[in-house]
Design an enzyme around this catalytic site. Structure first.
Site, short mmCIF file in Angstrom:
data_model
loop_
_atom_site.label_atom_id
_atom_site.label_comp_id
_atom_site.label_asym_id
_atom_site.label_seq_id
_atom_site.Cartn_x
_atom_site.Cartn_y
_atom_site.Cartn_z
N HIS A 253 28.76 88.26 5.05
CA HIS A 253 30.01 87.72 4.11
C HIS A 253 29.79 86.28 3.49
CE1 HIS A 253 29.90 84.45 7.74
NE2 HIS A 253 30.16 84.34 6.78
N SER B 27 26.62 79.82 8.34
CA SER B 27 26.34 80.83 8.22
C SER B 27 25.20 81.51 7.60
CB SER B 27 27.83 81.49 7.43
OG SER B 27 29.47 81.24 8.21
N ASP C 199 27.13 92.14 9.76
CA ASP C 199 26.85 90.94 8.94
C ASP C 199 25.71 90.37 7.83
OD1 ASP C 199 28.81 88.96 6.88
OD2 ASP C 199 28.81 87.14 9.03
#
Length: 386
Positions: free
Chosen positions: A121, A225, A151
């Protein structure tokens, strides 16, 4: 002359003995006198010995792992992502006015050849991916492959003398172990936070299709992230990917993809450019005690979880339908591995090699039945409409 020398040595011995006693029993007597600066009396600590850190300091693993953690800036077309931010910003804060067409995230250098692990992402739909190293160097990265189901994404940069992180062993990690989260939260720059492993094997959170998260209370925020979760040796244990929050900031519940999963995905991406998983085309549902009673499943011991997953739907002409699986069947085993939950079924079917037959044990009409099923390749997940 000999007498004077003997007297001198005796005095030196006595003075050293007195100094040792005072240093042991009353060390404050030997401290320097307070300094006076502009009328203020200050106490100045002596400089620490070179290499000595306070007990409990985590500077060692932080200094070892931090050089291999990079910041990732992306540029995306307005038609693809009008927000231009880490998608977690949109999740936590809702629709935002466009301020910067760039996204922020983190990544980890895992090979001397320039391979970088990050979250899918972070770089999804990016037209331009810029990697910023801890030493200030900047370069563009190319995408080797992505896996939206976990992911994860694998990038590659072309620079020399790259710092490389050491991959840890997940089996060595236990609940309660101290860990560090390293990344670029909110774009403020590389940041290190500490906490413990709160849980292992977290699943059924609805974050990814395949979930086996490390849960930690180390502060993880948007921008972290794709960053590193490391142990006290500075070894990579996971890729930080998500947090549970009601405010948008860290509330002590963060999740990281374990290094074992990341390594498997990375190898598939390097070899095939994608992750190849098995697929049988069913809609499963977790077994409850009430359902187990209605299906008249064999009783399990008190220390065991209920076995089996109920099949509520079977895709027409799919691998399961061709093998004879019907709605209402209970899958007990896949390739002789027991199935206790929907998560178990997903992982065990995904591990099957497409095109190679496997045995599936089901429960139908109060009896066990063995079916031979040939899995197909799991279809790529469809992108969500903008």
């Amino acid at each position: 002359m000999k007498r004077y020398w003997l007297l001198f040595s005796q005095w030196v011995t006595v003075l050293l003995a007195i100094w040792f006693v005072v240093a042991t029993l009353q060390p404050e007597w030997l401290r320097r006198a307070p300094r006076s600066v502009d009328g203020m009396t200050l106490l100045q600590a002596p400089p620490a010995a070179s290499g000595n850190r306070p007990v409990g300091s985590l500077s060692g693993p932080a200094q070892k792992a931090s050089p291999a953690v990079v910041s990732i800036n992306t540029r995306q077309g307005k038609s693809k992502n009008p927000h231009g931010q880490d998608p977690w910003f949109k999740f936590f804060y809702g629709e935002q006015e466009e301020q910067n067409p760039g996204g922020l995230g983190s990544g980890v250098i895992i090979s001397a050849e320039g391979h970088i692990l990050t979250n899918n992402h972070v770089i999804e739909d990016a037209d331009n991916i810029e990697v910023v190293l801890s030493d200030g160097r900047k370069t563009l990265a190319k995408v080797i492959g992505t896996d939206p189901d976990t992911d994860l994404a694998l990038l590659k940069i072309s620079l020399d003398k790259l710092p490389v992180i050491v991959l840890g062993q997940l089996q060595d990690l236990q609940v309660g172990d101290v860990v560090l989260a390293i990344g670029n939260p909110f774009g403020v720059g590389q940041t290190v936070t500490s906490g413990i492993v709160s849980a292992l094997g977290r699943s059924q959170l609805g974050i990814n299709t395949f979930e086996n998260f490390i849960q930690t209370d180390a502060a993880i925020n948007p921008g972290n992230s794709g960053g590193a979760l490391v142990d006290v040796n500075g070894h990579l244990m996971g890729i930080n990917t998500a947090i549970y929050s009601r405010s948008g900031g860290s509330m002590g519940i963060g999740f990281a993809i374990p290094i074992s999963t990341a390594k498997q995905v990375m190898q598939d991406l390097l070899q095939n450019g994608k992750v190849i998983r098995g697929w049988i085309g069913v809609e499963p549902q977790d077994m409850s005690p009430e359902l187990a009673e209605s299906f008249q499943l064999p009783k399990v011991k008190s220390d065991q979880s209920q076995q089996g997953v109920v099949i509520t739907g079977v895709l027409q002409n799919g691998p399961a339908a061709k093998a004879g699986v019907r709605p209402g069947d209970v899958i007990l085993q896949v390739a002789k591995q027991p199935v206790g939950s929907v998560s178990d079924l997903l992982n065990q079917v995904a591990s099957l090699k497409p095109g190679e037959p496997a045995e599936v044990l089901i429960w139908r009409q109060q009896a066990q039945l063995s079916l031979r099923l040939t899995p197909a390749e799991r279809p790529s997940p469809k992108k969500k409409a903008p």
